[in-house]
Design a protein around this motif. Structure first.
Motif, short mmCIF file in Angstrom:
data_model
loop_
_atom_site.label_atom_id
_atom_site.label_comp_id
_atom_site.label_asym_id
_atom_site.label_seq_id
_atom_site.Cartn_x
_atom_site.Cartn_y
_atom_site.Cartn_z
N UNK A 70 0.80 -1.22 0.00
CA UNK A 70 0.00 0.00 0.00
C UNK A 70 0.83 1.27 0.00
N UNK A 71 2.15 1.14 -0.14
CA UNK A 71 3.02 2.31 -0.18
C UNK A 71 3.41 2.84 1.19
N UNK A 72 3.36 1.99 2.21
CA UNK A 72 3.70 2.42 3.57
C UNK A 72 4.75 1.50 4.17
N UNK A 73 5.29 1.93 5.30
CA UNK A 73 6.24 1.14 6.07
C UNK A 73 5.81 1.13 7.53
N UNK A 74 6.55 0.41 8.35
CA UNK A 74 6.21 0.34 9.78
C UNK A 74 6.16 1.73 10.41
N UNK A 75 7.02 2.65 9.94
CA UNK A 75 7.06 3.99 10.51
C UNK A 75 5.78 4.77 10.29
N UNK A 76 4.91 4.32 9.37
CA UNK A 76 3.65 4.99 9.08
C UNK A 76 2.49 4.48 9.93
N UNK A 77 2.71 3.39 10.68
CA UNK A 77 1.63 2.82 11.49
C UNK A 77 1.27 3.79 12.61
N UNK A 78 -0.03 4.08 12.73
CA UNK A 78 -0.51 4.95 13.80
C UNK A 78 -1.30 4.18 14.84
N UNK A 79 -1.74 2.95 14.51
CA UNK A 79 -2.56 2.16 15.43
C UNK A 79 -2.34 0.68 15.21
N UNK A 80 -2.03 -0.05 16.28
CA UNK A 80 -1.94 -1.51 16.27
C UNK A 80 -3.03 -2.06 17.18
N UNK A 81 -3.61 -3.18 16.80
CA UNK A 81 -4.41 -4.00 17.70
C UNK A 81 -3.71 -5.34 17.75
N UNK A 82 -3.36 -5.77 18.95
CA UNK A 82 -2.64 -7.04 19.13
C UNK A 82 -3.55 -7.97 19.92
N UNK A 83 -3.93 -9.06 19.28
CA UNK A 83 -4.80 -10.06 19.91
C UNK A 83 -3.92 -11.22 20.36
N UNK A 84 -3.92 -11.49 21.65
CA UNK A 84 -3.04 -12.49 22.24
C UNK A 84 -3.91 -13.62 22.79
N UNK A 85 -3.56 -14.85 22.44
CA UNK A 85 -4.30 -15.99 22.95
C UNK A 85 -4.17 -16.04 24.46
N UNK A 86 -5.31 -16.17 25.13
CA UNK A 86 -5.32 -16.23 26.59
C UNK A 86 -4.35 -17.32 27.07
N UNK A 87 -3.56 -16.97 28.07
CA UNK A 87 -2.57 -17.90 28.61
C UNK A 87 -1.17 -17.69 28.07
N UNK A 88 -1.06 -16.91 27.02
CA UNK A 88 0.26 -16.60 26.46
C UNK A 88 0.87 -15.40 27.18
#
Length: 136
Positions: A70-88
């Protein structure tokens, strides 16, 4: 008018080098929404079964690939959602995230959510993102 991305850590809120409290986007910009990425290689094989660090690194590499399309890099990320399996271990996943993110300035806003299951029983983490590329 040119695009602008402003990272805010207002007084009265905790300042952490791993994330920003709020991000404001104004002006002309391209926004890229990346759906949840897991630890899957290009052939559909699960990478790092049983290891959240390895899975987090692969999910982030997959995100990086999608962003580049999409023409972007990690430096352009403004929002992450991280879903972690319960117990990890959230800490183990966070350490892997920091390894990939490195010392870049202006980390994005981030939400970590523990979930009872993901799309496949071998998935331990899933990450989605929103990126903004200001127009020059």
């Amino acid at each position: 008018m040119h695009g602008n991305v402003q990272h805010l850590n207002p007084p009265g809120l905790h300042k952490n080098p791993a994330y920003t409290q709020a991000v404001v986007v104004s002006g002309n910009a391209t926004t890229i929404y990346v759906g949840g990425q897991n630890a899957v290689d290009a052939s559909g094989n699960i990478v790092g079964k049983g290891d959240i660090r390895v899975q987090t690194e692969k999910a982030l590499k997959n995100l990086e690939t999608a962003l580049a399309a999409g023409g972007a890099g990690l430096q352009h990320v403004v929002k992450w959602n991280v879903y972690i399996l319960h117990g990890q271990s959230a800490q183990a996943g966070f350490e892997a995230f920091q390894k990939v993110w490195g010392q870049r300035p202006n980390p994005p806003v981030i939400s970590g959510i523990f979930v009872p299951a993901l799309a496949h029983p071998d998935f331990l983490v899933e990450i989605d993102a929103v990126a903004v590329v200001p127009q020059k």
